[in-house]
Design a protein around this motif. Sequence first.
Motif, short mmCIF file in Angstrom:
data_model
loop_
_atom_site.label_atom_id
_atom_site.label_comp_id
_atom_site.label_asym_id
_atom_site.label_seq_id
_atom_site.Cartn_x
_atom_site.Cartn_y
_atom_site.Cartn_z
N GLY A 62 0.61 -1.30 0.00
CA GLY A 62 0.05 -0.13 -0.09
C GLY A 62 0.93 1.34 0.06
N GLY A 63 2.13 1.46 -0.23
CA GLY A 63 3.08 2.48 -0.29
C GLY A 63 2.38 3.16 -1.36
N SER A 64 2.56 4.65 -0.93
CA SER A 64 2.34 5.63 -2.07
C SER A 64 3.28 5.60 -3.21
N THR A 65 2.81 5.91 -4.59
CA THR A 65 3.34 5.95 -5.65
C THR A 65 3.60 7.35 -6.11
N SER A 66 3.25 8.50 -5.25
CA SER A 66 3.31 9.55 -5.91
C SER A 66 4.74 9.96 -6.30
N ARG A 67 4.99 10.92 -7.04
CA ARG A 67 6.25 11.34 -7.48
C ARG A 67 7.00 11.81 -6.34
N LYS A 68 6.31 12.60 -5.45
CA LYS A 68 6.99 13.08 -4.39
C LYS A 68 7.60 12.14 -3.46
N THR A 69 6.70 11.15 -3.22
CA THR A 69 7.00 9.90 -2.18
C THR A 69 8.05 9.18 -2.91
N ARG A 70 8.15 8.98 -4.10
CA ARG A 70 9.34 8.22 -4.77
C ARG A 70 10.63 8.95 -4.84
N ARG A 71 10.44 10.26 -5.14
CA ARG A 71 11.67 11.20 -5.27
C ARG A 71 12.38 11.00 -3.91
N GLN A 72 11.73 11.26 -2.76
CA GLN A 72 12.37 11.52 -1.30
C GLN A 72 12.45 9.99 -0.98
N CYS A 73 11.48 9.09 -0.93
CA CYS A 73 11.66 7.58 -0.70
C CYS A 73 12.21 7.47 0.77
N ARG A 74 11.76 8.02 1.55
CA ARG A 74 12.10 8.17 2.96
C ARG A 74 11.51 6.95 3.68
N GLY A 75 12.27 5.91 4.29
CA GLY A 75 11.64 4.81 4.84
C GLY A 75 11.11 5.32 6.14
N GLY A 76 9.90 4.81 6.70
CA GLY A 76 9.38 5.11 8.03
C GLY A 76 10.24 4.41 8.73
N THR A 77 10.23 5.13 10.10
CA THR A 77 10.74 4.63 11.40
C THR A 77 10.50 3.14 11.44
N GLY A 78 11.62 2.35 11.43
CA GLY A 78 11.37 0.95 11.67
C GLY A 78 11.13 0.01 10.38
N THR A 79 11.26 0.53 9.22
CA THR A 79 10.71 0.02 8.03
C THR A 79 11.94 0.33 6.98
N ILE A 80 11.69 -0.17 5.72
CA ILE A 80 12.34 0.22 4.41
C ILE A 80 11.33 0.35 3.50
N ARG A 81 11.64 1.53 2.83
CA ARG A 81 10.71 1.90 1.66
C ARG A 81 11.57 1.74 0.45
N ILE A 82 10.99 1.12 -0.61
CA ILE A 82 11.55 0.78 -2.08
C ILE A 82 10.84 1.58 -2.89
N CYS A 83 11.72 2.48 -3.95
CA CYS A 83 11.03 3.19 -4.78
C CYS A 83 11.73 3.14 -6.27
N ASN A 84 11.02 3.62 -7.23
CA ASN A 84 11.74 3.87 -8.49
C ASN A 84 11.20 5.38 -9.18
N LEU A 85 12.14 5.80 -10.07
CA LEU A 85 11.73 6.96 -10.47
C LEU A 85 12.77 7.29 -11.75
N GLU A 86 12.71 8.23 -12.82
CA GLU A 86 13.72 8.68 -13.55
C GLU A 86 14.54 9.72 -12.69
N TYR A 87 15.42 9.16 -12.13
CA TYR A 87 16.44 10.16 -10.90
C TYR A 87 17.23 11.07 -11.85
N GLY A 88 17.43 10.78 -12.92
CA GLY A 88 18.36 11.52 -13.90
C GLY A 88 19.56 10.60 -14.05
N ASN A 89 20.68 11.35 -14.80
CA ASN A 89 21.89 10.99 -15.20
C ASN A 89 22.86 11.14 -14.29
N THR A 90 22.31 10.52 -12.96
CA THR A 90 23.32 10.56 -12.11
C THR A 90 24.49 9.69 -11.97
#
Length: 256
Positions: A62-90
């Motif tokens: 049920g994790g949010s897939t909003s662009r803001k959530t995926r860009r920040q991709c902050r894991g909640g306290t005591g958990t891991i969050r996994i995200c994808n996005l076009e983060y750029g030519n990093t």
Amino acid sequence: MASVGSSAIASHSWGDYHWARTTASFDLTIINSTTSEWDPRVSEAIADWNDSSVLQMVEDTGGSTSRKTRRQCRGGTGTIRICNLEYGNTGWLGIAGISLDSNGHITTGYTKLNDTYFNTSYYNNYTWRQSVTCQELGHNVGLDHQDEDFNNQSLFTCMDYQDPPFEAPNAHDFEQLETIYNHLDSYDSYAGGGGGGGGGGGGCNAPPGKGCNKSDMPGAVGWGASLGRRGNAETFIRIDPDGTMHLTHVTWAIGH
């Protein structure tokens, strides 16, 4: 043959970092904030890591897939969050970050998968997507790479650098997890999950300001200083004013 044997028995823990827990096995929530094309890769990686006898990853779909959530991709306290996005030519394919409390226990983690590269013909395939997903989640629970030489014999694990890579953990990864988690702690730094193979039942019994009772630092940004690069892997460290330590494991794309 000798080099393969020596790699197979070597320790590959990531600085002895681990989640604090008071039980022999524990449930670790993975908040899936990836979009639909990544969902099968995340689910498969979680299922592969769940062959471990000391931890079970519990997928929160049920994790949010909003662009803001995926860009920040902050894991909640005591958990891991996994995200994808076009983060750029990093230059990086994937990164795994963890935060540590004052006792050196992991309190939160995240994984980012960079679609800027995974949408190219070279990386847009099952093998690369699955391997990087598997590897970054391995970092989130305290594993480093078994080997970082693209040109030697494969160790047949996602924690090895090869081209093409391997998609899943091997027996030595699970042995290393057993070594990392072969003791009990006085509190839990994870928040728990609703299912899986045992654990602390999802409650937080950490002291105030420790583990899963540590407040988030929403203003914290940046990877900090590099601790050095080996091949296509590099680790960065940032320490907040309150002493919270953040470590970021970067998997650079080939040629970067």
